[in-house]
Design a protein around this motif. Structure first.
Motif, short mmCIF file in Angstrom:
data_model
loop_
_atom_site.label_atom_id
_atom_site.label_comp_id
_atom_site.label_asym_id
_atom_site.label_seq_id
_atom_site.Cartn_x
_atom_site.Cartn_y
_atom_site.Cartn_z
N TYR A 140 11.54 -15.35 -4.57
CA TYR A 140 12.68 -16.22 -4.30
C TYR A 140 12.47 -16.90 -2.95
CZ TYR A 140 15.33 -14.13 -8.12
OH TYR A 140 15.76 -13.73 -9.35
N GLU A 141 12.82 -18.18 -2.89
CA GLU A 141 12.67 -18.90 -1.63
C GLU A 141 13.90 -18.68 -0.76
OE1 GLU A 141 11.40 -23.25 0.19
OE2 GLU A 141 11.95 -23.11 -1.91
N MET A 142 13.69 -18.54 0.56
CA MET A 142 14.80 -18.45 1.50
C MET A 142 14.59 -19.45 2.63
SD MET A 142 14.03 -14.86 3.45
CE MET A 142 12.42 -14.44 4.11
N THR A 178 15.80 -19.71 6.64
CA THR A 178 16.48 -19.00 7.72
C THR A 178 16.62 -19.90 8.95
OG1 THR A 178 14.41 -18.05 8.56
CG2 THR A 178 15.63 -16.78 6.92
N GLY A 208 13.29 -13.36 8.67
CA GLY A 208 13.13 -12.89 7.29
C GLY A 208 13.58 -11.45 7.13
N VAL A 227 17.22 -11.12 6.62
CA VAL A 227 17.64 -11.39 5.24
C VAL A 227 17.42 -10.15 4.38
CG1 VAL A 227 17.20 -12.80 3.19
CG2 VAL A 227 17.19 -13.86 5.45
N ASN A 286 20.34 -7.84 2.34
CA ASN A 286 20.27 -7.54 0.90
C ASN A 286 20.19 -6.03 0.65
OD1 ASN A 286 19.89 -10.06 -1.05
ND2 ASN A 286 18.99 -10.58 0.93
N TYR A 345 10.31 -12.39 -1.41
CA TYR A 345 10.79 -13.62 -0.79
C TYR A 345 9.63 -14.41 -0.18
CZ TYR A 345 15.72 -12.19 -0.94
OH TYR A 345 16.98 -11.85 -1.35
N GLU A 357 9.11 -18.13 2.47
CA GLU A 357 9.77 -19.17 3.26
C GLU A 357 8.76 -20.10 3.89
OE1 GLU A 357 12.93 -19.82 6.95
OE2 GLU A 357 12.07 -17.83 6.63
#
Length: 803
Positions: free
Chosen positions: A518-520, A522, A564, A567, A571, A581, A583
């Protein structure tokens, strides 16, 4: 932030609708996110009329009920009433059949024709709380009025109506955090004059407690003003003031507190009222208290001070955290008769420290942290005193105190017309530029053909550079008024590389999301403590934010790791523990030449590779998983990795460093406990950070293809005993070099570390796949190739070949 249209009209009389005003403000940068209608009495008393009780008799079937007949103007209605004070001849408020009532407590309900204990009832004679006008339920409301029966209740009871704009205020527009601030923009947008009331001169009317003020550090508090008001009568505010506050979702408290809230939202200047009789020795001191001093705030919480927050105090102790929150012992109560009214300009940094340390966010701190107008305190103070005299019967009992040793200067900015036209993309006549700026209270001086000098007042904390002036011109001129040219052009020569970096990034995004990542995205701002405690980043290289909005966001990040990990922690704390993840983000560093920034690609793996099922147990992510992802990225971009070496330093417990020629491409590994603890992550995390700029530079869109060989492939296996510190990639590099064109691929199918081999050693079981594109391999050629591999392993990595 909520803005009342009614109040805006006091500053800028206008006929435009709320929607038109909202559109104008939005195009100028004050984004209106919504428009709400406000009515001080919910429902607007629709269906409620004035009636007259003609008869009143006891209910034959209920002792506590009465049967009445009421003239409601359109006829006479029988109404059963339970109020003990109902009587013949009274003028009352009647909810007619079909009206909806919105009581002070409970749900709304509709009036219907009904039978109550056998008697018909066509309406309801109302009490105060049943209409939402107050909390009293002692009896029905009895009116003193000559208005005819049937008159709508809204003509007897004043109902406040307004339209309220919800503005999503950006951090840079501190000047617009008030009705006056929004009106200044509206003045420029509508081309109308703004009507600002002249402040009255204060005259001492009565004797009161003498208050002295001492400011210990003018850097923390450049300006401090105040005045003593006596003979106050604490009471509820008048309807207009209560309605103004309610429209902004504020709860009216009493006339003194409501006036300070009115000034804050109207002028953007926070005020604070101290009970003058509770100020020890009649002395106000603006300064700091020792670390760990105890102070109880208005919310009745005892707090330990950091020693860095600015305090308003007296000789006995703290009265208020300056610009943030008042103290329990010095606030205005129902018994207060005298106050010392404070109006100040505090340093944004010092207020931010106090607010952040104590976790207190108030309307006052919101404004002080971003920067208020240093020229506003005295004007706001005088306007507040005027209201206190009118509403609370207050009398001025001291001379106005104004400590302002070093006035804050205007911003002086040189502007070139050529830069204005280039950045806006359209030539704007100098006369129009001047008109726009002066409508925003920005003076234009020293005009020449080339440019001018702009003088911006200090309340415009966001207008300090030429680019800021140009932004002001553009937002009032209108982005929509800058036409798009038929042909794209530029005023400079630029390289046009064949590679499309956006396509490269999209290609990898597809690859990674296809693998379950999944892309994040920040924040580029982070904590300075990360670099200070990291063990691998130099705090001196951090780019420090001078106008920081938070102590937790005070530097630009040097790595994507910590933002990161934050994040991941969020979660994991919500029981989402299996995470993949990635980014694409920018990192920043201070250098000897100035500042440097670069783009990076970060990968994070933590938790289990697959969920537990009846087919197989769950398996945790391993180093091989993240390494395989990096290999896939390099293959996708057609990039050949160079030397690979072992990493055994922060932030990794163990890992690898990958080179591309003489430059470092990135690192991969298991994040060490120290870094995880900093971000409060409580499970293993595998992390990779790659130099995206370097990857893009080396990426090739051309991939070589070759015909599938018609000749069979041969596999041979070897078992090597090597030093534990030697990475598999080093072995693979040696194999590819020694195997030449015949070696198509190398694989490892077993790794052993145990008591059957020497301590400090490990054993690799490797497979070698050999193939010739032009002929079938003979045993002689195969043996010769394997012999070269064995010699290379023994020489290059000190391997012992197990037989």
């Amino acid at each position: 932030m909520k803005i009342s249209i009614n109040r805006l009209k006091k500053y800028i009389p206008h006929t435009e609708s709320a929607e038109e005003i909202g559109a104008l403000l939005t195009q100028s940068g004050l984004e209106v996110e919504g428009i709400e209608e406000f009515v001080s009495v919910k429902g607007g008393l629709e269906g409620i009329v004035i009636g007259e009780v003609l008869t009143c008799e006891k209910h034959p079937n209920a002792d506590k009920l009465s049967i009445t007949t009421v003239d409601i103007g359109t006829g006479v209605s029988p109404i059963v009433c339970g109020a003990p004070n109902v009587a013949k001849g009274q003028k009352v408020l009647v909810a007619t059949v079909g009206a909806t009532l919105y009581p002070s407590e409970g749900d709304s309900f509709q009036i219907k024709k009904a039978k109550i204990r056998g008697e018909v009832s066509e309406g309801m004679i109302c009490a105060e709380d049943e209409l939402g006008l107050g909390s009293s339920h002692a009896g029905i409301m009895v009116l003193d009025t000559d208005l005819p029966n049937g008159t709508p209740a809204s003509e007897f009871i004043e109902i406040g109506q307004d339209e309220v704009l919800e503005i999503g205020l950006t951090p840079n527009r501190a000047d617009a955090a008030s009705h006056l601030g929004v009106a200044r923009d509206l003045k420029a947008l509508l081309g109308k004059d703004i009507e600002i009331e002249t402040a009255p001169e204060l005259k001492v009317e009565a004797a009161g407690p003498a208050i002295q003020v001492e400011v210990e550090n003018s850097a923390d508090c450049p300006r401090y003003a105040g005045v003593v008001i006596t003979d106050l009568k604490i009471a509820p505010s008048p309807a207009w003031l209560q309605n103004f506050l309610k429209a902004l979702d504020l709860e009216p408290i009493n006339n003194v507190v409501d006036i300070t809230n009115f000034i804050l939202h109207d002028l953007g200047q926070p005020l604070h009222a101290f009970d003058a009789d509770k100020i020890s020795e009649g002395k106000i001191i603006v300064g700091k208290l020792p670390k760990d001093s105890k102070f109880t705030t208005l919310d009745e919480k005892e707090r330990k001070l950091s020693g860095e927050e600015l305090m308003i105090k007296d000789p006995k102790g703290g009265l208020c955290i300056a610009g943030v929150f008042g103290g329990e012992g010095s606030g205005v109560t129902d018994s207060t008769t005298s106050i010392f009214l404070e109006s100040a300009y505090f340093s944004p940094d010092i207020v931010r420290k106090g607010s952040q340390f104590h976790g207190l966010k108030t309307d006052a701190s919101f404004r002080f942290e971003r920067g208020t107008d240093p020229n506003m305190p005295v004007y706001a103070l005088k306007m507040a005193v005027k209201l206190l005299q009118e509403i609370a019967g207050g009398k001025v009992s001291s001379e106005l105190i104004d400590i302002y040793p070093e006035p804050v200067q205007d911003f002086v900015i040189d502007v070139k017309y050529g830069h204005v036209n280039r950045l806006i993309g359209k030539k704007i006549e100098p006369s129009q530029v001047k008109l726009i700026l002066e409508s925003l209270d920005i003076k234009v001086e020293n005009e020449t053909e080339e440019g001018f000098t702009a003088i911006a007042k200090p309340y415009r904390v966001d207008v300090i550079r030429e680019a800021d002036i140009i932004e002001e011109i553009l937002r009032i001129y209108g982005f929509h008024n800058v036409e798009l040219a038929e042909n794209l052009q530029t005023s400079y020569l630029a390289e046009h590389p064949v590679k499309d970096l956006n396509k490269l990034q999209y290609k990898l995004t597809e690859l990674l999301t296809g693998q379950g990542y999944y892309e994040m995205i920040t924040n580029s701002l982070t904590k300075s403590t990360y670099a200070e405690k990291s063990g691998f980043l130099d705090p001196k290289d951090s780019v420090v934010i001078y106008n920081k909005l938070s102590e937790d966001l005070d530097v630009m990040r040097q790595t994507l790791l910590y933002t990161g990990l934050e994040v991941l922690a969020r979660n994991i704390n919500r029981r989402q523990t299996d995470l993949k993840y990635f980014e694409f983000g920018t990192v920043y560093q201070k250098t000897e030449e100035g500042y440097a920034e670069g783009k990076r690609l970060a990968l994070f793996l933590t938790g289990n590779r697959s969920a537990e099922s009846w087919l197989e147990p769950s398996k945790s992510f391993a180093f091989a998983d993240i390494y395989a992802t990096v290999e896939g990225i390099l293959e996708k971009l057609n990039v050949q990795a160079g030397d690979i070496s072992v990493v055994e330093h922060a932030p990794f417990a163990y890992g690898l460093k990958i080179m591309l020629g003489q430059k470092e491409l990135g690192t991969i590994g298991l994040v060490d406990e120290k870094a995880l603890k900093q971000a409060e992550v409580r499970q293993e995390v595998f992390y990779a950070e790659l130099n995206w700029d370097l990857l893009c530079k080396k990426a090739s869109g051309l991939k070589k293809y070759e015909e599938i060989s018609k000749f069979p492939e041969v596999r041979r296996d070897l078992s090597l005993v090597i030093d534990k510190k030697i990475a598999y990639d080093q072995v693979k590099t040696v194999a590819n070099k020694a195997g030449g064109k015949l070696l198509k691929r190398v694989g490892v199918f077993d790794v052993y570390q145990g008591d059957k081999i020497e301590a400090g050693k490990k054993a690799y079981a490797l497979s070698f796949h050999l193939q010739d594109q032009e002929k079938t391999l003979t045993d002689k050629v195969i043996d010769k190739t394997m012999s070269k591999l064995i010699q290379a392993f023994e020489k290059e990595v000190g391997a012992l070949i197990r037989t």
